[in-house]
Every structure is written in structure tokens, then in C-alpha cells.
Design a protein around this motif. Sequence first.
Motif, PDB file in Angstrom:
ATOM      1  N   ALA A 123     -15.429  18.038  -0.596  1.00 25.95           N
ATOM      2  CA  ALA A 123     -13.516  17.990  -0.601  1.00 25.95           C
ATOM      3  C   ALA A 123     -12.702  17.356  -0.204  1.00 25.95           C
ATOM      4  O   ALA A 123     -11.551  17.071  -0.556  1.00 25.95           O
ATOM      5  CB  ALA A 123     -13.787  20.131  -0.801  1.00 25.95           C
ATOM      6  N   ALA A 124     -13.395  17.393   0.979  1.00 23.99           N
ATOM      7  CA  ALA A 124     -12.427  16.532   2.468  1.00 23.99           C
ATOM      8  C   ALA A 124     -12.804  15.085   2.200  1.00 23.99           C
ATOM      9  O   ALA A 124     -11.343  14.411   2.473  1.00 23.99           O
ATOM     10  CB  ALA A 124     -13.154  16.841   3.685  1.00 23.99           C
ATOM     11  N   TRP A 125     -13.713  14.361   2.037  1.00 27.89           N
ATOM     12  CA  TRP A 125     -13.750  13.594   1.713  1.00 27.89           C
ATOM     13  C   TRP A 125     -13.061  13.184   0.431  1.00 27.89           C
ATOM     14  O   TRP A 125     -12.094  11.908   0.139  1.00 27.89           O
ATOM     15  CB  TRP A 125     -15.393  12.800   0.896  1.00 27.89           C
ATOM     16  N   SER A 126     -13.194  13.501  -0.905  1.00 26.89           N
ATOM     17  CA  SER A 126     -12.314  13.746  -1.756  1.00 26.89           C
ATOM     18  C   SER A 126     -10.394  13.612  -1.991  1.00 26.89           C
ATOM     19  O   SER A 126     -10.218  12.557  -2.277  1.00 26.89           O
ATOM     20  CB  SER A 126     -12.748  14.233  -3.379  1.00 26.89           C
ATOM     21  N   CYS A 127     -10.211  14.203  -0.596  1.00 28.48           N
ATOM     22  CA  CYS A 127      -9.168  14.645  -0.243  1.00 28.48           C
ATOM     23  C   CYS A 127      -8.501  12.988   0.126  1.00 28.48           C
ATOM     24  O   CYS A 127      -7.337  12.330  -1.014  1.00 28.48           O
ATOM     25  CB  CYS A 127      -8.069  15.977   0.366  1.00 28.48           C
ATOM     26  N   SER A 128      -9.314  12.837   1.133  1.00 29.96           N
ATOM     27  CA  SER A 128      -8.962  11.812   2.119  1.00 29.96           C
ATOM     28  C   SER A 128      -8.915  10.675   0.823  1.00 29.96           C
ATOM     29  O   SER A 128      -8.000   9.854   1.470  1.00 29.96           O
ATOM     30  CB  SER A 128      -9.515  11.604   3.132  1.00 29.96           C
ATOM     31  N   GLY A 129     -10.100  10.055   0.032  1.00 34.22           N
ATOM     32  CA  GLY A 129     -10.221   8.951  -1.135  1.00 34.22           C
ATOM     33  C   GLY A 129      -8.658   9.039  -1.466  1.00 34.22           C
ATOM     34  O   GLY A 129      -8.544   7.970  -1.492  1.00 34.22           O
ATOM     35  N   LEU A 130      -8.412  10.243  -1.975  1.00 37.39           N
ATOM     36  CA  LEU A 130      -7.085  10.484  -3.102  1.00 37.39           C
ATOM     37  C   LEU A 130      -6.129   9.695  -2.477  1.00 37.39           C
ATOM     38  O   LEU A 130      -4.890   8.681  -2.931  1.00 37.39           O
ATOM     39  CB  LEU A 130      -7.017  11.592  -3.831  1.00 37.39           C
ATOM     40  N   CYS A 131      -5.364   9.831  -1.185  1.00 37.12           N
ATOM     41  CA  CYS A 131      -4.936   9.548  -0.148  1.00 37.12           C
ATOM     42  C   CYS A 131      -4.605   8.485  -0.165  1.00 37.12           C
ATOM     43  O   CYS A 131      -3.939   7.493  -0.044  1.00 37.12           O
ATOM     44  CB  CYS A 131      -5.134  10.506   1.275  1.00 37.12           C
ATOM     45  N   ARG A 132      -5.752   7.934   0.645  1.00 35.41           N
ATOM     46  CA  ARG A 132      -5.870   6.458   1.166  1.00 35.41           C
ATOM     47  C   ARG A 132      -5.680   5.135  -0.057  1.00 35.41           C
ATOM     48  O   ARG A 132      -5.423   4.515  -0.381  1.00 35.41           O
ATOM     49  CB  ARG A 132      -7.309   6.273   0.996  1.00 35.41           C
ATOM     50  N   ARG A 133      -6.083   5.833  -1.187  1.00 37.11           N
ATOM     51  CA  ARG A 133      -6.117   4.942  -3.016  1.00 37.11           C
ATOM     52  C   ARG A 133      -4.415   5.373  -3.059  1.00 37.11           C
ATOM     53  O   ARG A 133      -3.862   3.932  -3.795  1.00 37.11           O
ATOM     54  CB  ARG A 133      -6.877   4.957  -3.356  1.00 37.11           C
ATOM     55  N   ILE A 134      -3.988   6.508  -3.007  1.00 41.28           N
ATOM     56  CA  ILE A 134      -2.754   6.504  -3.468  1.00 41.28           C
ATOM     57  C   ILE A 134      -1.946   5.284  -2.516  1.00 41.28           C
ATOM     58  O   ILE A 134      -0.800   4.721  -2.624  1.00 41.28           O
ATOM     59  CB  ILE A 134      -2.347   7.708  -3.830  1.00 41.28           C
ATOM     60  N   THR A 135      -2.034   5.594  -1.045  1.00 40.52           N
ATOM     61  CA  THR A 135      -1.451   4.379  -0.338  1.00 40.52           C
ATOM     62  C   THR A 135      -1.640   3.169  -0.409  1.00 40.52           C
ATOM     63  O   THR A 135      -0.619   2.536  -0.616  1.00 40.52           O
ATOM     64  CB  THR A 135      -1.879   5.069   1.122  1.00 40.52           C
ATOM     65  N   GLN A 136      -2.758   3.265  -0.914  1.00 41.37           N
ATOM     66  CA  GLN A 136      -2.969   1.665  -0.854  1.00 41.37           C
ATOM     67  C   GLN A 136      -2.541   1.221  -2.126  1.00 41.37           C
ATOM     68  O   GLN A 136      -2.534  -0.343  -2.624  1.00 41.37           O
ATOM     69  CB  GLN A 136      -5.097   1.599  -1.411  1.00 41.37           C
ATOM     70  N   LEU A 137      -2.463   1.675  -3.445  1.00 40.10           N
ATOM     71  CA  LEU A 137      -1.440   1.229  -4.375  1.00 40.10           C
ATOM     72  C   LEU A 137      -0.308   1.255  -4.174  1.00 40.10           C
ATOM     73  O   LEU A 137       0.306   1.197  -5.039  1.00 40.10           O
ATOM     74  CB  LEU A 137      -1.879   2.066  -5.728  1.00 40.10           C
ATOM     75  N   GLY A 138       0.167   1.530  -3.003  1.00 43.40           N
ATOM     76  CA  GLY A 138       1.539   1.565  -3.012  1.00 43.40           C
ATOM     77  C   GLY A 138       2.783   2.450  -3.157  1.00 43.40           C
ATOM     78  O   GLY A 138       3.660   2.693  -2.897  1.00 43.40           O
ATOM     79  N   ASP A 139       2.179   3.369  -3.078  1.00 44.88           N
ATOM     80  CA  ASP A 139       2.335   4.959  -3.282  1.00 44.88           C
ATOM     81  C   ASP A 139       2.324   5.285  -2.215  1.00 44.88           C
ATOM     82  O   ASP A 139       1.493   5.600  -1.535  1.00 44.88           O
ATOM     83  CB  ASP A 139       2.462   5.709  -4.538  1.00 44.88           C
ATOM     84  N   ILE A 140       3.195   6.846  -1.916  1.00 45.29           N
ATOM     85  CA  ILE A 140       3.064   8.368  -0.577  1.00 45.29           C
ATOM     86  C   ILE A 140       2.468   9.173  -1.555  1.00 45.29           C
ATOM     87  O   ILE A 140       3.291  10.047  -2.321  1.00 45.29           O
ATOM     88  CB  ILE A 140       4.133   7.432  -0.265  1.00 45.29           C
ATOM     89  N   PRO A 141       1.299   9.337  -0.805  1.00 43.70           N
ATOM     90  CA  PRO A 141       0.690  11.169  -1.402  1.00 43.70           C
ATOM     91  C   PRO A 141       1.067  12.026  -0.753  1.00 43.70           C
ATOM     92  O   PRO A 141       2.029  11.876   0.702  1.00 43.70           O
ATOM     93  CB  PRO A 141      -0.836  10.869  -0.939  1.00 43.70           C
TER      94      PRO A 141
END
Length: 130
Positions: free
Chosen positions: A35-53
Amino acid sequence: KSERGELEVIDSVIRDLKVSDPDLVEDGEDILRTAAWSCSGLCRRITQLGDIPTLESDDFSSELENLDNPKAKLAYLCGFQEKHRQAIKVIMKQPGLDKVTRQFLRDLNRAHQEIIAWCDEKLAEWVCMK
């Protein structure tokens, strides 16, 4: 936000398992890491796409207070995981998802499915033990 709240739910399940079913704690900790991987992965992906988690977290403490045993909390976690899977399926249908995001969502969906399978298995074992 919901993924962060999920960490709270899993942590609560682990605390209960330490008392009621210590042999399941290691599995619970594996789920927490996933679940921690999932959460950090989502944050990372959102940031990589130019948004702010968001740094906020859904608060599930009131729901958890109403669940008085590990079995009820595990069933809640299982339902929670299924809601996430359904949300992922909706996102996956959106046109224009890049390859990296689509693969991450597949991996995320698989992780949720594995957690659901584990929860279902443990819930079935508890039913058989009665």
C-alpha cells in the motif's frame, strides 16, 4: 487521498492481528508495504505528469472505531481494495493514457487484487474455524 487513508486502515488491521492472530502480522506488514508503494507510486506518477498530488489523507477513523474485531476490519479492507480496483478500471478506459501510466495502473490493479485474494482467503479460513 484515499490511498493514504488506506494505510491507516491496514495499520489498524495489523494492530488487531498482533493481539488476535500474530501469525498473520507478517502478511499484514507485506500488505502495508504494498500500500505504501501504491501511494508513493501514485504521487510520483502525478508529479511526473505535471500535477501536484494532495498531501491530505481520507480519515477512516470513525469507520474503524465501529469495527470491533480483526475480521470486520479485514472485510472492510477487502471492500476498500475493491473500490480502488473499480476506480482503476474506470481510469484505464480513458483514452490518451501514456504507456507508463497505463502500466503503473495495471500493476496497481494487480496489487489490489492480490490483497483482496489474501483478505478473502483469511476471511474464509476464519469462517471455517467457527
